[in-house]
Design an enzyme around this catalytic site. Sequence first.
Site, short mmCIF file in Angstrom:
data_model
loop_
_atom_site.label_atom_id
_atom_site.label_comp_id
_atom_site.label_asym_id
_atom_site.label_seq_id
_atom_site.Cartn_x
_atom_site.Cartn_y
_atom_site.Cartn_z
N CYS A 1 0.83 -1.20 0.00
CA CYS A 1 0.00 0.00 0.00
C CYS A 1 0.87 1.27 0.00
CB CYS A 1 -1.00 -0.02 1.15
SG CYS A 1 -2.38 1.13 0.89
N HIS B 1 -3.66 -4.88 0.45
CA HIS B 1 -3.15 -5.28 1.77
C HIS B 1 -3.19 -6.80 1.93
CE1 HIS B 1 -2.41 -1.57 4.10
NE2 HIS B 1 -3.29 -1.03 3.27
N GLU C 1 -1.42 -8.70 3.78
CA GLU C 1 -1.22 -9.15 5.16
C GLU C 1 -2.54 -9.33 5.90
OE1 GLU C 1 -1.92 -4.83 5.78
OE2 GLU C 1 -0.99 -6.07 4.22
#
Length: 243
Positions: free
Chosen positions: A107, A211, A213
């Site tokens: 990001c 994102h 994660e």
Amino acid sequence: MKPIIGVTTFLSESSKYSSVSKNYTDSIYAAGGLPVNIPIVANETNYEDYIDMVDGILFTGGNDIAPYFYGENPVKELHSMSSIRDEYELSLFKNAYEKNVPIFGICRGIQLINVALEGSLYQDIYSQVPGTLGHYPEHTASDEFYHSVQIKKDTQLYEIFGTERIFTNSFHHQSVKALGKNLVATAYSEDGIVEAVESTEDRFLLGVQWHPECMTKRHPMFLKLFHQFVQASLAYKQREVSV
């Protein structure tokens, strides 16, 4: 031995905390790396000792990058900025890049990579890019699919996912505009926003605009990104040991 992965942090509004989401460290650990948070140290611009300590570095999400770092004045839609964090991460990037340390940006991280390599950003895609679709849903869980991403063949990202189209989450209002030096865009959303970049050189340098994660536990396919990054970091560690 596991490769040590440095993880960039952000300052709280009170500047009392230099922290990061647990999703980043959990994903790195699940992929076989040993995550270590790198704090923001006031008035520090030389992070060579930290770079010497790690085998890879992850640039995380967060604030908008101050536009004067890429030669622009701010538009009114610009969100929160932190020049302290900008200077800290640009210094980290410079040291890591010069030593060929594997780099992964998420990001804000992809944007930081691009700016560090003399590229620029759309400060606000909704006001600056005609026909922009949704990229920042409200009241939506971070592990929900939101929009599709088209991946170019013959790229590292294609090798990781093995397909030309995936769905991702999305939480951003800025994006890559002019590409930085030695970078190539390797994925786009259907409205033309750059969703991933890689290096044209023989090094591991990868940035994604979404994102992953936040997705690794519910959608394990995204752990492949961290596996690839950790494996590149392990190879770097082994080369350094053998020198």
